[in-house]
Design an enzyme around this catalytic site. Sequence first.
Site, mmCIF file in Angstrom:
data_model
loop_
_atom_site.group_PDB
_atom_site.id
_atom_site.type_symbol
_atom_site.label_atom_id
_atom_site.label_comp_id
_atom_site.label_asym_id
_atom_site.label_seq_id
_atom_site.Cartn_x
_atom_site.Cartn_y
_atom_site.Cartn_z
ATOM 1 N N TYR A 120 11.484 -13.805 -6.541
ATOM 2 C CA TYR A 120 12.640 -12.947 -6.407
ATOM 3 C C TYR A 120 13.894 -13.829 -5.788
ATOM 4 O O TYR A 120 14.909 -13.042 -5.678
ATOM 5 C CB TYR A 120 12.097 -12.133 -5.028
ATOM 6 C CG TYR A 120 11.111 -10.968 -5.405
ATOM 7 C CD1 TYR A 120 10.030 -11.374 -5.970
ATOM 8 C CD2 TYR A 120 11.760 -9.644 -5.821
ATOM 9 C CE1 TYR A 120 9.169 -10.294 -6.280
ATOM 10 C CE2 TYR A 120 10.688 -8.732 -6.044
ATOM 11 C CZ TYR A 120 9.435 -9.012 -6.537
ATOM 12 O OH TYR A 120 8.572 -7.987 -6.961
ATOM 13 N N LYS A 173 -1.917 -18.569 -5.116
ATOM 14 C CA LYS A 173 -2.425 -19.046 -6.307
ATOM 15 C C LYS A 173 -2.103 -20.367 -6.375
ATOM 16 O O LYS A 173 -1.523 -21.210 -7.068
ATOM 17 C CB LYS A 173 -1.709 -18.491 -7.377
ATOM 18 C CG LYS A 173 -2.156 -18.645 -9.162
ATOM 19 C CD LYS A 173 -3.449 -18.115 -9.508
ATOM 20 C CE LYS A 173 -4.173 -18.840 -10.659
ATOM 21 N NZ LYS A 173 -5.532 -18.175 -11.137
ATOM 22 N N ASP A 205 -6.031 -13.908 -8.076
ATOM 23 C CA ASP A 205 -6.744 -13.386 -9.138
ATOM 24 C C ASP A 205 -8.265 -12.794 -8.617
ATOM 25 O O ASP A 205 -8.490 -11.739 -9.138
ATOM 26 C CB ASP A 205 -6.761 -14.352 -10.438
ATOM 27 C CG ASP A 205 -7.329 -15.710 -9.997
ATOM 28 O OD1 ASP A 205 -6.912 -16.183 -9.089
ATOM 29 O OD2 ASP A 205 -7.957 -16.249 -11.142
ATOM 30 N N ASP A 229 3.819 -7.813 -4.206
ATOM 31 C CA ASP A 229 4.337 -6.747 -5.009
ATOM 32 C C ASP A 229 3.039 -6.013 -5.667
ATOM 33 O O ASP A 229 2.632 -4.728 -5.700
ATOM 34 C CB ASP A 229 5.378 -6.971 -5.727
ATOM 35 C CG ASP A 229 5.872 -5.798 -6.572
ATOM 36 O OD1 ASP A 229 5.997 -4.804 -6.341
ATOM 37 O OD2 ASP A 229 6.005 -5.985 -7.946
ATOM 38 N N ASP A 233 0.190 -2.739 -4.822
ATOM 39 C CA ASP A 233 0.338 -1.505 -5.761
ATOM 40 C C ASP A 233 -1.129 -1.369 -6.108
ATOM 41 O O ASP A 233 -1.415 -0.392 -6.538
ATOM 42 C CB ASP A 233 1.324 -2.000 -6.861
ATOM 43 C CG ASP A 233 2.792 -1.323 -6.743
ATOM 44 O OD1 ASP A 233 2.953 -1.021 -5.550
ATOM 45 O OD2 ASP A 233 3.286 -1.107 -7.583
#
Lengths: 332, 332
Positions: A120, A173, A205, A229, A233
């Site tokens: 971002y 990650k 993951d 994010d 969600d």
Amino acid sequence: MTDEIVVIEGDGIGREVVPAAVDVLESLDLDFEFVAAEAGDATKAATGEALPAETYERAADADATLFGAAGETAADVILPLREAVDSFVNVRPAKAFPGVDALRPETDVVFLRENTEGVYSGHEDRLSEDLSTLTRVVTSSASRELAEYACDFVEDGRGPAGDPDEGFTIAHKANVMRETDGRFRDEVAAVADERGVDADEELMDAFATKLPLDPGQYGVIVCPNLAGDVLSDLAAGLVGGLGLLPSANVGHDNGLFEPVHGTAPDIAGEGVANPTAAVLSAAMLLEYLGHVEEGQRVRDAVEGVLSDGPRTGDLGGSATTDEVTAAIVDRL
Amino acid sequence: MTDEIVVIEGDGIGREVVPAAVDVLESLDLDFEFVAAEAGDATKAATGEALPAETYERAADADATLFGAAGETAADVILPLREAVDSFVNVRPAKAFPGVDALRPETDVVFLRENTEGVYSGHEDRLSEDLSTLTRVVTSSASRELAEYACDFVEDGRGPAGDPDEGFTIAHKANVMRETDGRFRDEVAAVADERGVDADEELMDAFATKLPLDPGQYGVIVCPNLAGDVLSDLAAGLVGGLGLLPSANVGHDNGLFEPVHGTAPDIAGEGVANPTAAVLSAAMLLEYLGHVEEGQRVRDAVEGVLSDGPRTGDLGGSATTDEVTAAIVDRL
Ligand SMILES: CC(C)[C@H](C(=O)O)[C@@H](O)C(=O)O
Ligand SMILES: CC(C)[C@H](C(=O)O)[C@@H](O)C(=O)O
């Protein structure tokens, strides 16, 4: 001391659910001054700018901002507003509510999402006809600040288990992004260790596989910006969708509070939008401003109405936004 | 013409499920030559390298490689092996199998994951005591090559619906990564348009909410590298976990075929691991080498055994790896 609250309805159902949340706040008779400001698609159409400088400055100078939703211009509105309020963490609870059809009703998690950097931070370059790059940024300072917040959060019993011993999970990650997510993981873990807070870790993951399989094993999850994010969600999908979920963009002496849902163009303008997410965002605003008891009263009223009060169409009822809001205010 | 297949068992249950998959391939009496090679944690302990140069070169020179799993060294093994076989797309089907407890049994999707760039291209820098960066790379050429593959895939009826009209969904985060994911999205959409294949798009966060809520609306999903990693693992969670899922890393005249699961240290060495994912990866290898009919026979045999054959412990049975493998071979 009066707290100045900037109110940005935005587009679509933002124009219905934000006034509902303001009604709830007003009914509490606290020393709040509400200041309206404009942003979103309609503002862009009218002024050429999705987020006028005046709105940015109002939010920057306020004690808190309540925002509804923006359409096509969402990123142009929300990302600068997060910066205006100097927010370093995005707090995103995902919990199934009574009477709401949820794939995993036992889900009760809170994401603490880094809110300033990662992909971002937005340094992108078009290096050739064929090639574009984005510079992903991770700093120790932002990672540690997030981690300190996470430790406070857990120590104050604000996690789903309400137990300072619950600790948190770091989702990252770092097996691929060794230097950047490695730095994030190591710094967050180091702060947790210094503070005596339990922290385990999970590859993002693997987390995406395990959350739907067994959400009960997670509570507070600390993650980089894009991971937060996507994973929050995903959690929303397990509790029945984005419709009822609030969020808080917390800064140092300012904050931005917004429902996670969008503008819902299919029902906008009909007065039938569910105000729950906006009202719960107002509850987070109350808590942020130190009105913890009032925040809890609002939450209790919302849960009471969800259990046995009037319901909007998304929950199978036929009540209007105003009827649900009045029922919430009645219970306060 | 003999096809040379490099066989890398790796660690943990890789040493049990890969031999099972080789048994299945051998039973077909095709003109295959199997060449064993080493990689993984045990190889690192023995030789100092998780992926010896000899293994890398064998995989690079072969017609296809069958790989099992690696432990701590997974990233050091898998990422260079993908490069060795010059793979540009990772094909990851996620489908619920008969008799397997799945959160969303109607899930039937195939991810086509870009396999060379994004955050995986791995340019990371430690710029200061406080700051690290990662350069995320997106090229039009890689995006277009993936898109051409996706169009072929759909046109050949290889999507879940088996219908060339099903098209595909592009999952991305171009509202934030405007230049890089914008390039990806635009190039993939342009190729689809040139080829007359339907392509719609979805933000990856919205996709993470919607997939658990209603997986039936998706079929083939085309995405950047990390998005494909996380979203395909999410889909795995909806069909009961990573345990039964195969994958194919497809290159230009080479490929790497691997179960999506890991080394399962809790059951490794006991001969009770489920060989399904490895055998289905072998079926993808068969199809890749042009043995489409044999690939389908292997799939049918696997599904038959899952429906009413012996089962390993993960599926509530008590059969051994050898018993399940023999049952699959019996049905061929
Ligand atoms: C609108 C978009 C820029 C934003 C984000 O990616 O942060 C949204 O998805 C969110 O999570 O609030
Ligand atoms: C082991 C890891 C590097 C790998 C990846 O991130 O691609 C794995 O998660 C996968 O999806 O095959």
